[in-house]
Design an enzyme around this catalytic site. Sequence first.
Site, PDB file in Angstrom:
ATOM      1  N   ASN A  24       0.843  -1.238   0.137  1.00 21.78           N
ATOM      2  CA  ASN A  24       0.018   0.098   0.047  1.00 21.78           C
ATOM      3  C   ASN A  24       0.786   1.205  -0.061  1.00 21.78           C
ATOM      4  O   ASN A  24       2.005   1.193  -0.015  1.00 21.78           O
ATOM      5  CB  ASN A  24      -1.027   0.011   1.232  1.00 21.78           C
ATOM      6  CG  ASN A  24      -2.392  -0.653   0.902  1.00 21.78           C
ATOM      7  OD1 ASN A  24      -3.006  -0.151  -0.018  1.00 21.78           O
ATOM      8  ND2 ASN A  24      -2.356  -1.748   1.450  1.00 21.78           N
ATOM      9  N   HIS A  54      23.379  -0.432  10.403  1.00 24.16           N
ATOM     10  CA  HIS A  54      24.747   0.071  10.331  1.00 24.16           C
ATOM     11  C   HIS A  54      25.156  -0.008  11.663  1.00 24.16           C
ATOM     12  O   HIS A  54      24.550  -0.106  12.670  1.00 24.16           O
ATOM     13  CB  HIS A  54      24.560   1.558  10.100  1.00 24.16           C
ATOM     14  CG  HIS A  54      24.380   1.808   8.877  1.00 24.16           C
ATOM     15  ND1 HIS A  54      25.372   2.069   7.674  1.00 24.16           N
ATOM     16  CD2 HIS A  54      23.257   2.410   8.094  1.00 24.16           C
ATOM     17  CE1 HIS A  54      24.723   2.379   6.762  1.00 24.16           C
ATOM     18  NE2 HIS A  54      23.323   2.564   6.910  1.00 24.16           N
ATOM     19  N   ALA A 102      -1.094  -2.289  13.704  1.00 20.80           N
ATOM     20  CA  ALA A 102      -0.918  -0.953  13.145  1.00 20.80           C
ATOM     21  C   ALA A 102       0.267  -0.284  14.321  1.00 20.80           C
ATOM     22  O   ALA A 102       0.085  -0.723  15.542  1.00 20.80           O
ATOM     23  CB  ALA A 102      -1.935  -0.156  12.943  1.00 20.80           C
ATOM     24  N   THR A 107      10.739  -6.856  15.872  1.00 21.03           N
ATOM     25  CA  THR A 107      12.031  -6.900  16.208  1.00 21.03           C
ATOM     26  C   THR A 107      12.673  -8.323  16.200  1.00 21.03           C
ATOM     27  O   THR A 107      13.900  -8.763  16.482  1.00 21.03           O
ATOM     28  CB  THR A 107      12.603  -6.299  17.324  1.00 21.03           C
ATOM     29  OG1 THR A 107      12.011  -6.715  18.622  1.00 21.03           O
ATOM     30  CG2 THR A 107      12.493  -4.662  17.098  1.00 21.03           C
ATOM     31  N   ARG A 122       4.592  -7.950  20.418  1.00 18.91           N
ATOM     32  CA  ARG A 122       4.465  -9.329  21.106  1.00 18.91           C
ATOM     33  C   ARG A 122       3.377 -10.043  20.636  1.00 18.91           C
ATOM     34  O   ARG A 122       2.027  -9.519  20.537  1.00 18.91           O
ATOM     35  CB  ARG A 122       4.314  -8.958  22.681  1.00 18.91           C
ATOM     36  CG  ARG A 122       5.639  -7.979  23.231  1.00 18.91           C
ATOM     37  CD  ARG A 122       6.098  -8.446  24.544  1.00 18.91           C
ATOM     38  NE  ARG A 122       7.047  -7.728  25.014  1.00 18.91           N
ATOM     39  CZ  ARG A 122       8.262  -7.832  24.824  1.00 18.91           C
ATOM     40  NH1 ARG A 122       8.814  -8.739  24.118  1.00 18.91           N
ATOM     41  NH2 ARG A 122       9.170  -6.902  25.241  1.00 18.91           N
TER      42      ARG A 122
END
Length: 137
Positions: A24, A54, A102, A107, A122
């Site tokens: 989208n 980085h 949303a 991670t 989570r």
Amino acid sequence: MGEGVILVGGQGQGVTIGPEAQVNYYAVILGGSGVVVGARVMIGPHCVLAGGSHDFRHPTLPARFAPSVSQGTIVIEPDVWLGAHVTVTDGVTIGAGAVIGANSVVTRDVPAGVVALGSPARVVGPTRPDAAFASAA
């Protein structure tokens, strides 16, 4: 592809988008070390899939000039839905049929068939009310 989508390849496998996937408006997919988007995936507006990073801990260089590092390819398995403004970081796999709420920041890996949300994301339950579920949190 929605208006304003940005796809950038990378040193790895670049970006692969499966059949019937929907990307989208204003989503950004940075290939880095690779991004694989499976079939029928829905990527909401303003999502960011950032393959690569980085080495900001480099002793002599600012992050902008530090060497690139990677935890691996981002893999979004088939039938996943990423809500608006979701960020997926380097090396994460999101299992088939998962839903990411949303504004979440993913991670770490998300199992198939679950709902995950938050920052960091989570697991909060199954995607189907009749599915067996054992909390991974």
